[in-house]
Design an enzyme around this catalytic site. Sequence first.
Site, PDB file in Angstrom:
ATOM      1  N   SER A  41       1.675  13.646  -6.227  1.00 27.70           N
ATOM      2  CA  SER A  41       1.898  14.869  -5.909  1.00 27.70           C
ATOM      3  C   SER A  41       1.140  16.045  -6.806  1.00 27.70           C
ATOM      4  CB  SER A  41       3.409  15.219  -6.089  1.00 27.70           C
ATOM      5  OG  SER A  41       4.324  14.453  -5.454  1.00 27.70           O
ATOM      6  N   GLU A  55       1.722   1.190  -3.959  1.00 24.78           N
ATOM      7  CA  GLU A  55       2.048   0.674  -2.532  1.00 24.78           C
ATOM      8  C   GLU A  55       1.634  -0.902  -2.253  1.00 24.78           C
ATOM      9  OE1 GLU A  55       0.334   4.245  -0.664  1.00 24.78           O
ATOM     10  OE2 GLU A  55       1.828   5.426  -1.702  1.00 24.78           O
ATOM     11  N   GLU A  70       0.354   6.539 -12.179  1.00 26.31           N
ATOM     12  CA  GLU A  70       1.143   7.126 -11.013  1.00 26.31           C
ATOM     13  C   GLU A  70       2.353   6.732 -11.228  1.00 26.31           C
ATOM     14  OE1 GLU A  70      -2.194   7.923  -7.757  1.00 26.31           O
ATOM     15  OE2 GLU A  70      -1.278   6.159  -7.494  1.00 26.31           O
ATOM     16  N   HIS A  77      -2.449  -0.136  -6.599  1.00 23.39           N
ATOM     17  CA  HIS A  77      -1.788   0.754  -6.292  1.00 23.39           C
ATOM     18  C   HIS A  77      -0.050   0.578  -6.251  1.00 23.39           C
ATOM     19  CE1 HIS A  77      -0.434   4.340  -4.020  1.00 23.39           C
ATOM     20  NE2 HIS A  77      -1.227   4.896  -4.583  1.00 23.39           N
ATOM     21  N   LYS A 110      -5.273   6.891   1.659  1.00 23.90           N
ATOM     22  CA  LYS A 110      -4.332   5.916   2.225  1.00 23.90           C
ATOM     23  C   LYS A 110      -4.433   5.588   3.897  1.00 23.90           C
ATOM     24  CE  LYS A 110      -0.932   7.464  -1.305  1.00 23.90           C
ATOM     25  NZ  LYS A 110       0.318   7.743  -1.937  1.00 23.90           N
ATOM     26  N   ASN A 170      -7.557   9.538  -2.431  1.00 16.60           N
ATOM     27  CA  ASN A 170      -6.805   8.237  -1.786  1.00 16.60           C
ATOM     28  C   ASN A 170      -6.323   8.700  -0.526  1.00 16.60           C
ATOM     29  OD1 ASN A 170      -5.548   5.954  -1.147  1.00 16.60           O
ATOM     30  ND2 ASN A 170      -4.002   6.075  -2.645  1.00 16.60           N
ATOM     31  N   GLY A 229       4.231  11.151  -3.399  1.00 16.02           N
ATOM     32  CA  GLY A 229       4.429  11.675  -2.083  1.00 16.02           C
ATOM     33  C   GLY A 229       6.014  12.455  -2.159  1.00 16.02           C
TER      34      GLY A 229
END
Length: 243
Positions: free
Chosen positions: A199, A95, A162, A93, A11, A9, A168
């Site tokens: 991570s 985010e 996740e 996701h 991003k 991904n 991150g």
Amino acid sequence: MRRSIIAANWKMHFDMERAVEVARQMVEKVKSDSEIIVCPSFVFLDRLSGIFLNSQIKLGAQNMCFKEEGAFTGEVSPIMIRGVGCEYVILGHSERRHIFGENDVDIHKKVVSAIEHELKPIVCVGETLSERNNGKAFDIVERQIVSALDGVDLDKVVVAYEPVWAIGTGVAADNKTITEMHKFIREMVGDVSILYGGSVKDTNAKELAEIEDVDGFLVGSASLDAGKFSKIAEEFDKVKGGK
Ligand code: 13P
């Protein structure tokens, strides 16, 4: 169907020149028994589709609109991403959920639409740190899965766990947390591929691959480097490749 998948991904990273460069490096470096998927920004999809054409790398988008076409300014339709060669699409996701306010209903509509358009959704689920600290991690993940996959043919989806607090940070969730949550998800979805994300690095990939119900990874930061990403796939394959 349960199989090994390593997905990148990217991003909102790179410009066209760098995206092309890293994509070419990936074609050269990645040799894997697992399914390899790269999900770049929308604007790179068409170009990367040509680069990945005669390679083992499949293309995915990071989001899509649930509608096919019409007056939806700023949105990208499943027909459009399918048309430029995507086989996969990341949906839900964290985010998207936490920064852009997507809820369970939105995500379910997208999952249904993706399948209708022959795209395989990678459905992301995971709790925040405060949800975990309040003992709600399993309830949250259960709610996200039940809602996203309501009435959906499970053969046509991939799930990614996740935990938001591991994304991150450079520190993946611990072995016990992943083992318990993947087992919990397995009981709900059966033979679906369940990826872990948060991570994942070349240095922890082997250890994470050893967890029983981890069928692959969804990799953020480390996927921006073709060398690190190919090493992650290699480490995974040493433990579970081709299964
Ligand atoms: P990182 O690998 O950078 O933690 O990101 C994980 C992720 O969000 C993949 O979708």
